[in-house]
Design a protein around this motif. Sequence first.
Motif, PDB file in Angstrom:
ATOM      1  N   PRO A 249      -6.479  -1.101  -3.475  1.00 42.13           N
ATOM      2  CA  PRO A 249      -7.256  -0.451  -2.879  1.00 42.13           C
ATOM      3  C   PRO A 249      -6.680  -0.274  -1.195  1.00 42.13           C
ATOM      4  N   GLU A 250      -6.679  -1.323  -0.896  1.00 43.84           N
ATOM      5  CA  GLU A 250      -6.142  -1.299   0.979  1.00 43.84           C
ATOM      6  C   GLU A 250      -4.744  -0.926   0.952  1.00 43.84           C
ATOM      7  N   VAL A 251      -3.872  -0.470  -0.317  1.00 43.33           N
ATOM      8  CA  VAL A 251      -2.534  -0.582   0.365  1.00 43.33           C
ATOM      9  C   VAL A 251      -2.066   0.757   0.409  1.00 43.33           C
ATOM     10  N   GLN A 252      -3.926   1.285  -0.277  1.00 43.12           N
ATOM     11  CA  GLN A 252      -3.451   3.311   0.280  1.00 43.12           C
ATOM     12  C   GLN A 252      -3.439   3.742   1.750  1.00 43.12           C
ATOM     13  N   VAL A 253      -3.152   3.002   2.424  1.00 46.01           N
ATOM     14  CA  VAL A 253      -3.107   2.553   4.111  1.00 46.01           C
ATOM     15  C   VAL A 253      -1.898   3.663   3.887  1.00 46.01           C
ATOM     16  N   PHE A 254      -0.632   3.160   3.060  1.00 38.57           N
ATOM     17  CA  PHE A 254       0.041   3.937   3.167  1.00 38.57           C
ATOM     18  C   PHE A 254       0.108   5.426   3.115  1.00 38.57           C
ATOM     19  N   LEU A 255      -0.733   5.797   2.225  1.00 38.44           N
ATOM     20  CA  LEU A 255      -0.690   7.398   2.300  1.00 38.44           C
ATOM     21  C   LEU A 255      -1.392   8.759   2.819  1.00 38.44           C
ATOM     22  N   LEU A 256      -2.335   7.178   3.748  1.00 42.04           N
ATOM     23  CA  LEU A 256      -2.866   8.266   4.677  1.00 42.04           C
ATOM     24  C   LEU A 256      -1.781   9.041   5.057  1.00 42.04           C
ATOM     25  N   HIS A 257      -2.561  10.367   5.196  1.00 44.09           N
ATOM     26  CA  HIS A 257      -2.022  11.315   6.174  1.00 44.09           C
ATOM     27  C   HIS A 257      -1.852  10.750   7.807  1.00 44.09           C
ATOM     28  N   PHE A 258      -0.677  10.962   8.668  1.00 40.43           N
ATOM     29  CA  PHE A 258      -0.724  11.296   9.509  1.00 40.43           C
ATOM     30  C   PHE A 258      -1.054   9.746  10.298  1.00 40.43           C
ATOM     31  N   VAL A 259      -0.484   8.334  10.495  1.00 43.02           N
ATOM     32  CA  VAL A 259      -0.687   7.228  10.397  1.00 43.02           C
ATOM     33  C   VAL A 259       0.255   6.794  10.769  1.00 43.02           C
ATOM     34  N   MET A 260       1.176   6.939   9.967  1.00 45.60           N
ATOM     35  CA  MET A 260       2.850   6.651  10.907  1.00 45.60           C
ATOM     36  C   MET A 260       3.350   6.854  11.842  1.00 45.60           C
TER      37      MET A 260
ATOM     38  N   SER B 272       1.454 -10.912   6.539  1.00 38.55           N
ATOM     39  CA  SER B 272       0.557 -11.370   6.543  1.00 38.55           C
ATOM     40  C   SER B 272      -1.044 -11.191   6.285  1.00 38.55           C
ATOM     41  N   ALA B 273      -1.031  -9.376   6.212  1.00 40.12           N
ATOM     42  CA  ALA B 273      -2.966  -9.062   5.757  1.00 40.12           C
ATOM     43  C   ALA B 273      -1.813  -8.275   4.214  1.00 40.12           C
ATOM     44  N   LEU B 274      -0.868  -8.194   4.039  1.00 38.45           N
ATOM     45  CA  LEU B 274      -0.537  -7.759   2.730  1.00 38.45           C
ATOM     46  C   LEU B 274      -0.123  -8.710   1.740  1.00 38.45           C
ATOM     47  N   ASP B 275       0.034 -10.009   2.387  1.00 36.68           N
ATOM     48  CA  ASP B 275       0.276 -11.126   1.506  1.00 36.68           C
ATOM     49  C   ASP B 275      -1.218 -11.558   1.116  1.00 36.68           C
ATOM     50  N   GLU B 276      -1.881 -11.710   1.753  1.00 38.00           N
ATOM     51  CA  GLU B 276      -3.026 -11.577   1.733  1.00 38.00           C
ATOM     52  C   GLU B 276      -3.756 -11.176   0.310  1.00 38.00           C
ATOM     53  N   LEU B 277      -4.043  -9.749   0.259  1.00 34.16           N
ATOM     54  CA  LEU B 277      -4.399  -8.373  -0.884  1.00 34.16           C
ATOM     55  C   LEU B 277      -3.152  -9.513  -2.411  1.00 34.16           C
ATOM     56  N   TYR B 278      -2.453  -9.368  -1.356  1.00 28.74           N
ATOM     57  CA  TYR B 278      -1.464  -9.371  -2.954  1.00 28.74           C
ATOM     58  C   TYR B 278      -1.959 -10.930  -3.685  1.00 28.74           C
ATOM     59  N   MET B 279      -1.490 -11.644  -3.029  1.00 29.81           N
ATOM     60  CA  MET B 279      -1.812 -12.497  -3.636  1.00 29.81           C
ATOM     61  C   MET B 279      -3.281 -12.758  -4.290  1.00 29.81           C
TER      62      MET B 279
ATOM     63  N   GLY C 184      -9.720  -2.983   4.317  1.00 27.27           N
ATOM     64  CA  GLY C 184      -9.012  -1.239   4.123  1.00 27.27           C
ATOM     65  C   GLY C 184      -8.983  -0.747   5.088  1.00 27.27           C
ATOM     66  N   GLN C 185     -10.150  -1.449   6.073  1.00 25.34           N
ATOM     67  CA  GLN C 185     -10.464  -0.678   7.209  1.00 25.34           C
ATOM     68  C   GLN C 185      -9.411  -1.745   8.170  1.00 25.34           C
ATOM     69  N   ARG C 186      -9.689  -3.417   7.722  1.00 27.03           N
ATOM     70  CA  ARG C 186      -9.161  -3.547   8.543  1.00 27.03           C
ATOM     71  C   ARG C 186      -7.517  -3.849   8.857  1.00 27.03           C
ATOM     72  N   MET C 187      -6.690  -3.150   7.335  1.00 26.17           N
ATOM     73  CA  MET C 187      -5.990  -2.760   7.438  1.00 26.17           C
ATOM     74  C   MET C 187      -4.897  -1.674   7.285  1.00 26.17           C
TER      75      MET C 187
ATOM     76  N   GLN D 113      -6.489  -0.514  10.544  1.00 22.81           N
ATOM     77  CA  GLN D 113      -6.753  -1.292  11.940  1.00 22.81           C
ATOM     78  C   GLN D 113      -5.311  -1.749  12.210  1.00 22.81           C
ATOM     79  N   VAL D 114      -4.832  -3.221  11.560  1.00 23.76           N
ATOM     80  CA  VAL D 114      -3.941  -3.669  11.958  1.00 23.76           C
ATOM     81  C   VAL D 114      -2.409  -2.554  11.847  1.00 23.76           C
ATOM     82  N   LEU D 115      -2.036  -1.880  11.003  1.00 21.39           N
ATOM     83  CA  LEU D 115      -1.147  -0.860  10.608  1.00 21.39           C
ATOM     84  C   LEU D 115      -1.065  -0.250  12.081  1.00 21.39           C
ATOM     85  N   SER D 116      -2.289   0.645  12.622  1.00 26.06           N
ATOM     86  CA  SER D 116      -1.687   1.921  13.160  1.00 26.06           C
ATOM     87  C   SER D 116      -1.747   0.834  14.788  1.00 26.06           C
ATOM     88  N   ALA D 117      -2.746  -0.632  15.193  1.00 22.72           N
ATOM     89  CA  ALA D 117      -2.108  -1.049  16.276  1.00 22.72           C
ATOM     90  C   ALA D 117      -0.690  -1.449  16.292  1.00 22.72           C
ATOM     91  N   ALA D 118      -0.453  -1.869  14.975  1.00 23.11           N
ATOM     92  CA  ALA D 118       1.754  -2.241  14.673  1.00 23.11           C
ATOM     93  C   ALA D 118       2.259  -1.102  15.631  1.00 23.11           C
TER      94      ALA D 118
END
Length: 358
Positions: free
Chosen positions: A113-124, A142-149, A336-339, A341-346
């Motif tokens: 579910p956390e990868v749905q961060v890429f589906l949110l509108h107006f985040v990128m 590395s956030a994605l590494d952990e989730l996939y693993m 998901g919330q952390r993901m 934050q990480v993506l928005s900050a990046a």
Amino acid sequence: MLHLTTDGKSFSPAGRALLCVLLALALSGCNTPNATKKREVWRFAIEETPGSVQDAYAKRFRELVEERTNGEVKVIIYPYGALGTSDHILEQLHNGTLDFAMASPGHLGKLIPEVQVFLLHFVMSNDERANICALKRPEVRSALDELYMEKGLRFLSAFSEGAMAWTTRKPVRVPEDFDGLKFRVMTSPLLIAAYEGYGASPTPLPYSEVYSALQLRMIDGQVNPVFAIEEMSFYEVTDWLIFPQHAYFVTTVAGSPRLLERLSAKRRAVVEDVVDQLQGEIETIQQRFNRQRLDTIKERKPDMNILRLDDAQRARFREAAAPIRDRYVQLAGERGQRMLQVLSAAVAHCESQLSTPP
Ligand code: 6CS
């Protein structure tokens, strides 16, 4: 030199020896040193058809892997449809019948579910260069590494396939225009919430069913990058091509732990190097494909209405999309919330880097 005896019945001893060697080589089918070894096969499934961005990625992956392993590894590419839908591909990657696969968050979100961060509108970002930079940032990776693993997969790469565009039968300029519109989305639950938030009636469907659903008027519109709208012919069965600049199509490349964990360090390094090289290359390719395919659509269907939403219209969508972040957190929890934050900050970091003069 090969000597045949003059009676023509037999070979000289030297000729016989040489003939045996030649025969052995011919029977084993080998005329190069590599061919004497059994070639290892890596199976790579994509979620798109030949000619697509994912196909270009997989073909370059094959070329580079085969070159860097001196042909000891052979890569077989399975285009969309050969092994079923995105869900089927994922299942096969998960159980190790596939070694590599494209896993788009639009479908993968059901499992992670956390990868749905890429589906949110107006985040990128609106600046694609900032998104390309953000997807390469180590903290995002590395956030994605952990989730996939955790879900029995290996994350290898995330890249953008271009800005999302709507194709519909009627113009959509503000959220109210979505009222009652039957709109196809990929199968991750967040997308349903996102388009419900605009007032649409979202219909999740596999990629392969979109064209006929539009043709049969079971749906009134769909969303995808331009290259996909062209190659899947969605423009043929809709009248409006709308650029809301609200999201990008991000996909990920995933590997099977069964393969990656048994690879030698040298082979693993080949995978890592190739994936690294492709991260840059694929963005140039997708930008070219999206530009060229827009021209193709305009040429083939001159009466296709093309609409770019202005800032005021986009602001209306941004406002309607804001509550969906809470829905994302409900679906993806604290991680998901952390993901997010990480993506928005990046993204913010990359935007600021781009705006700072060198
Ligand atoms: O809309 C979809 O389902 C698909 N769209 C693209 C551009 N790639 C794969 C994905 O499954």
